[in-house]
Design a protein around this motif. Sequence first.
Motif, short mmCIF file in Angstrom:
data_model
loop_
_atom_site.label_atom_id
_atom_site.label_comp_id
_atom_site.label_asym_id
_atom_site.label_seq_id
_atom_site.Cartn_x
_atom_site.Cartn_y
_atom_site.Cartn_z
N ASN A 122 0.81 -1.23 0.00
CA ASN A 122 0.00 0.00 0.00
C ASN A 122 0.85 1.28 0.00
OD1 ASN A 122 -2.36 -1.57 0.11
ND2 ASN A 122 -2.29 -1.64 2.35
N ASN A 124 3.39 1.98 1.50
CA ASN A 124 3.85 2.32 2.85
C ASN A 124 5.37 2.22 2.91
OD1 ASN A 124 4.41 2.54 5.57
ND2 ASN A 124 2.86 1.07 6.23
N THR A 185 -7.13 -4.34 17.88
CA THR A 185 -7.18 -3.08 17.13
C THR A 185 -6.55 -1.94 17.92
OG1 THR A 185 -9.21 -3.78 16.01
CG2 THR A 185 -8.70 -1.43 15.96
N GLU A 191 -0.08 6.73 9.82
CA GLU A 191 -0.22 5.36 9.31
C GLU A 191 1.16 4.75 9.03
OE1 GLU A 191 -3.27 3.25 6.12
OE2 GLU A 191 -2.59 5.29 5.80
N TRP A 193 2.47 1.89 11.04
CA TRP A 193 2.69 0.60 11.68
C TRP A 193 2.05 -0.58 10.96
CZ3 TRP A 193 6.14 0.55 15.61
CH2 TRP A 193 6.49 1.80 16.15
N GLY A 194 1.81 -0.42 9.66
CA GLY A 194 1.15 -1.48 8.90
C GLY A 194 1.92 -2.79 8.84
N TYR A 195 3.24 -2.72 8.62
CA TYR A 195 4.05 -3.94 8.54
C TYR A 195 4.10 -4.64 9.89
CZ TYR A 195 5.60 -2.01 4.07
OH TYR A 195 5.63 -1.49 2.80
N ALA A 197 1.78 -4.35 12.27
CA ALA A 197 0.44 -4.87 12.54
C ALA A 197 0.19 -6.17 11.77
CB ALA A 197 -0.61 -3.82 12.17
N ASN A 198 0.58 -6.21 10.50
CA ASN A 198 0.39 -7.42 9.70
C ASN A 198 1.14 -8.61 10.30
OD1 ASN A 198 -1.18 -6.01 7.90
ND2 ASN A 198 0.43 -5.76 6.36
N VAL A 203 -4.80 -4.93 13.92
CA VAL A 203 -5.47 -4.00 13.01
C VAL A 203 -5.09 -2.58 13.38
CG1 VAL A 203 -7.68 -3.14 12.15
CG2 VAL A 203 -7.42 -5.58 12.70
N GLU A 204 -4.49 -1.88 12.43
CA GLU A 204 -4.09 -0.49 12.64
C GLU A 204 -5.14 0.44 12.03
OE1 GLU A 204 -0.19 2.15 11.44
OE2 GLU A 204 -1.36 1.20 9.86
N ALA A 206 -5.73 4.47 11.35
CA ALA A 206 -4.94 5.72 11.34
C ALA A 206 -5.85 6.94 11.23
CB ALA A 206 -3.95 5.70 10.19
#
Length: 282
Positions: A122, A124, A185, A191, A193-195, A197-198, A203-204, A206
């Motif tokens: 995404n 990121n 969550t 935004e 912390w996606g990597y 969180a995955n 679930v992040e 933002a």
Amino acid sequence: MSSMQKMILSTILITILFIGCGKNQPMQKSNKINSVVTLITYKDFVESIGGAEVVVTSLIPPGANPHAFEPVPDHIKQMSDADVYFKVGGNFHFEEELMSGVSVSREKLTIIDCSTGIKIINNNPHVWLGPDQVKIILKNIYSALVRFKPDKEEYFNTNLERFLTKLDSLETQFKNKFNAADRKTFVVYHEAWGYYANHFNLVELAVEKEGKEPNVYHMKNIVEEAKKNKIKVIFSEPQTNRQSALAVAHEIGANIDFINPHPAKYLNNFIEVSNKLLESFK
């Protein structure tokens, strides 16, 4: 002139000659690998692997917001004097602007894209926050350092394995704790912390949207999701404006806390962030 005066004069002349000769001696070039990184976290990565064989300069100082930071001529000079530049890679826009000036300043600079082998999700750019991605970054740094100093391969490998062992241990420890948590969550301002969180099946949510302040519709959705998930803490960053995060926190009766996406010490920050998230899930 007395013998004592002659002795004093001789001592002064010898001292002057010694100092003068010292000034005329050419400066010896350091045998260390002169390295430049964009972010302070990558300084930690390079120093952890390179140890005593590297000297590392971070272009963006601690506490500065990389998304608002602009390169200046001094950055170009630092890179022109370096042996190697370890760039974040991916779509980190600061580096794109920086490199346009460096290509003119020094063609011999070795550039290592630390994101090589990482799948960007995404758009990121915050790959250094995901444990799996960090392992790839470290191995890319290791390979580059070995090319500069093949005779230090064993030394670099020992440092690499030490870091990976610590990270693996922390990863297992916190994965078990996150799996046992009732909620998964968390809400952040930026935004980033996606990597992370995955990796931990979290679930992040933002507050910021695509790097911009949220519109009314997005704010409404965030507030609704936060209430539904019984969010008690909104996580902001030391480097960013937290007014929007404060607005969401006020709306749902939550507190504000800070997690740092640009730590000077990655492993220490990994522990701190993980513990804060776990505490927020209680």
